[in-house]
Design a protein around this motif. Sequence first.
Motif, mmCIF file in Angstrom:
data_model
loop_
_atom_site.group_PDB
_atom_site.id
_atom_site.type_symbol
_atom_site.label_atom_id
_atom_site.label_comp_id
_atom_site.label_asym_id
_atom_site.label_seq_id
_atom_site.Cartn_x
_atom_site.Cartn_y
_atom_site.Cartn_z
ATOM 1 N N ALA A 287 12.255 -7.792 -36.545
ATOM 2 C CA ALA A 287 11.312 -7.638 -35.440
ATOM 3 C C ALA A 287 9.927 -7.228 -35.942
ATOM 4 O O ALA A 287 9.773 -6.678 -37.037
ATOM 5 C CB ALA A 287 11.828 -6.592 -34.454
ATOM 6 N N LYS A 288 8.932 -7.494 -35.123
ATOM 7 C CA LYS A 288 7.590 -6.983 -35.400
ATOM 8 C C LYS A 288 7.631 -5.452 -35.350
ATOM 9 O O LYS A 288 8.499 -4.862 -34.714
ATOM 10 C CB LYS A 288 6.600 -7.497 -34.363
ATOM 11 N N THR A 289 6.705 -4.816 -36.025
ATOM 12 C CA THR A 289 6.639 -3.365 -36.006
ATOM 13 C C THR A 289 5.187 -2.908 -35.972
ATOM 14 O O THR A 289 4.301 -3.567 -36.532
ATOM 15 C CB THR A 289 7.345 -2.768 -37.241
ATOM 16 N N LYS A 290 4.947 -1.790 -35.283
ATOM 17 C CA LYS A 290 3.611 -1.200 -35.256
ATOM 18 C C LYS A 290 3.399 -0.248 -36.434
ATOM 19 O O LYS A 290 2.289 0.234 -36.644
ATOM 20 C CB LYS A 290 3.395 -0.463 -33.935
ATOM 21 N N ARG A 291 4.479 0.008 -37.187
ATOM 22 C CA ARG A 291 4.339 0.814 -38.390
ATOM 23 C C ARG A 291 3.466 0.080 -39.401
ATOM 24 O O ARG A 291 3.454 -1.148 -39.458
ATOM 25 C CB ARG A 291 5.702 1.082 -39.028
ATOM 26 N N GLU A 292 2.752 0.827 -40.205
ATOM 27 C CA GLU A 292 1.960 0.208 -41.263
ATOM 28 C C GLU A 292 2.894 -0.150 -42.405
ATOM 29 O O GLU A 292 3.485 0.724 -43.050
ATOM 30 C CB GLU A 292 0.872 1.170 -41.745
ATOM 31 N N VAL A 293 3.072 -1.435 -42.626
ATOM 32 C CA VAL A 293 3.978 -1.889 -43.680
ATOM 33 C C VAL A 293 3.253 -2.876 -44.575
ATOM 34 O O VAL A 293 2.326 -3.573 -44.155
ATOM 35 C CB VAL A 293 5.256 -2.552 -43.099
ATOM 36 N N GLY A 294 3.711 -2.935 -45.817
ATOM 37 C CA GLY A 294 3.148 -3.884 -46.760
ATOM 38 C C GLY A 294 3.890 -5.209 -46.716
ATOM 39 O O GLY A 294 4.742 -5.447 -45.851
ATOM 40 N N GLU A 295 3.566 -6.065 -47.669
ATOM 41 C CA GLU A 295 4.176 -7.396 -47.690
ATOM 42 C C GLU A 295 5.639 -7.324 -48.149
ATOM 43 O O GLU A 295 6.025 -6.472 -48.951
ATOM 44 C CB GLU A 295 3.403 -8.317 -48.627
ATOM 45 N N ARG A 296 6.419 -8.268 -47.622
ATOM 46 C CA ARG A 296 7.822 -8.410 -48.022
ATOM 47 C C ARG A 296 8.111 -9.883 -48.232
ATOM 48 O O ARG A 296 7.609 -10.733 -47.494
ATOM 49 C CB ARG A 296 8.762 -7.860 -46.950
ATOM 50 N N ILE A 297 8.915 -10.190 -49.252
ATOM 51 C CA ILE A 297 9.388 -11.547 -49.489
ATOM 52 C C ILE A 297 10.908 -11.519 -49.491
ATOM 53 O O ILE A 297 11.514 -10.667 -50.150
ATOM 54 C CB ILE A 297 8.869 -12.108 -50.830
ATOM 55 N N SER A 298 11.518 -12.419 -48.745
ATOM 56 C CA SER A 298 12.973 -12.544 -48.762
ATOM 57 C C SER A 298 13.350 -13.899 -49.347
ATOM 58 O O SER A 298 12.653 -14.893 -49.151
ATOM 59 C CB SER A 298 13.554 -12.395 -47.357
ATOM 60 N N LEU A 299 14.466 -13.910 -50.072
ATOM 61 C CA LEU A 299 15.018 -15.130 -50.641
ATOM 62 C C LEU A 299 16.402 -15.316 -50.049
ATOM 63 O O LEU A 299 17.285 -14.467 -50.248
ATOM 64 C CB LEU A 299 15.136 -15.049 -52.165
#
Length: 199
Positions: A174-186
Amino acid sequence: MNAQPGLFAADERTLVDDATGRITYTPGFVDAATAQAWFDELRDVVPWRTERRRMYDREVDVPRLLGSFRLDDGELPPAIASARDRVEAATRERYTGVGLNRYRDGNDSVAPHHDHLYELVPGHPIALLSLGDVRTMQIRSQDRPRRAIDVELEPGSLLVMSYETQLHWLHGVAKTKREVGERISLAFRVKPASATSRY
């Protein structure tokens, strides 16, 4: 940087193991330094693309960047080749392709879904390797009694879902309002020869 395959098993957590399928989660499947190196490489070398998809009566942007590779490609990025070898050794599977999602910030997401069954070979699992920042995977049962599982997907973690789970469970980020960095999933999958879509 390569940890020995098989050492992760002691930390494997079983989230579901019943008639609806099997889901396991292994934090620290890949050590932190390797996970960061793979993230940096894939962020820079994957030919990331945007897509638009039809939702109800209109077309919308897919809220993340996408990439894909056939695993028999002789020129795989080294990070993908290494990740494939590690995941195949751990799961005792031979995957045919990998789909990549790049979540740039908290506005990027994937709606609750199950994988398209016509693009999977029955009996083979889906293995999801996470790199970059932590995001929450929401797993929801489609059968009664309703069950809900939230998993914080840490960098270097591995989530494995059996084929049967795609019949009984939905999963999404889900979208989040928390400040998060980039993520990559494989997402490593076994697809039938007749599958025509990208991995």
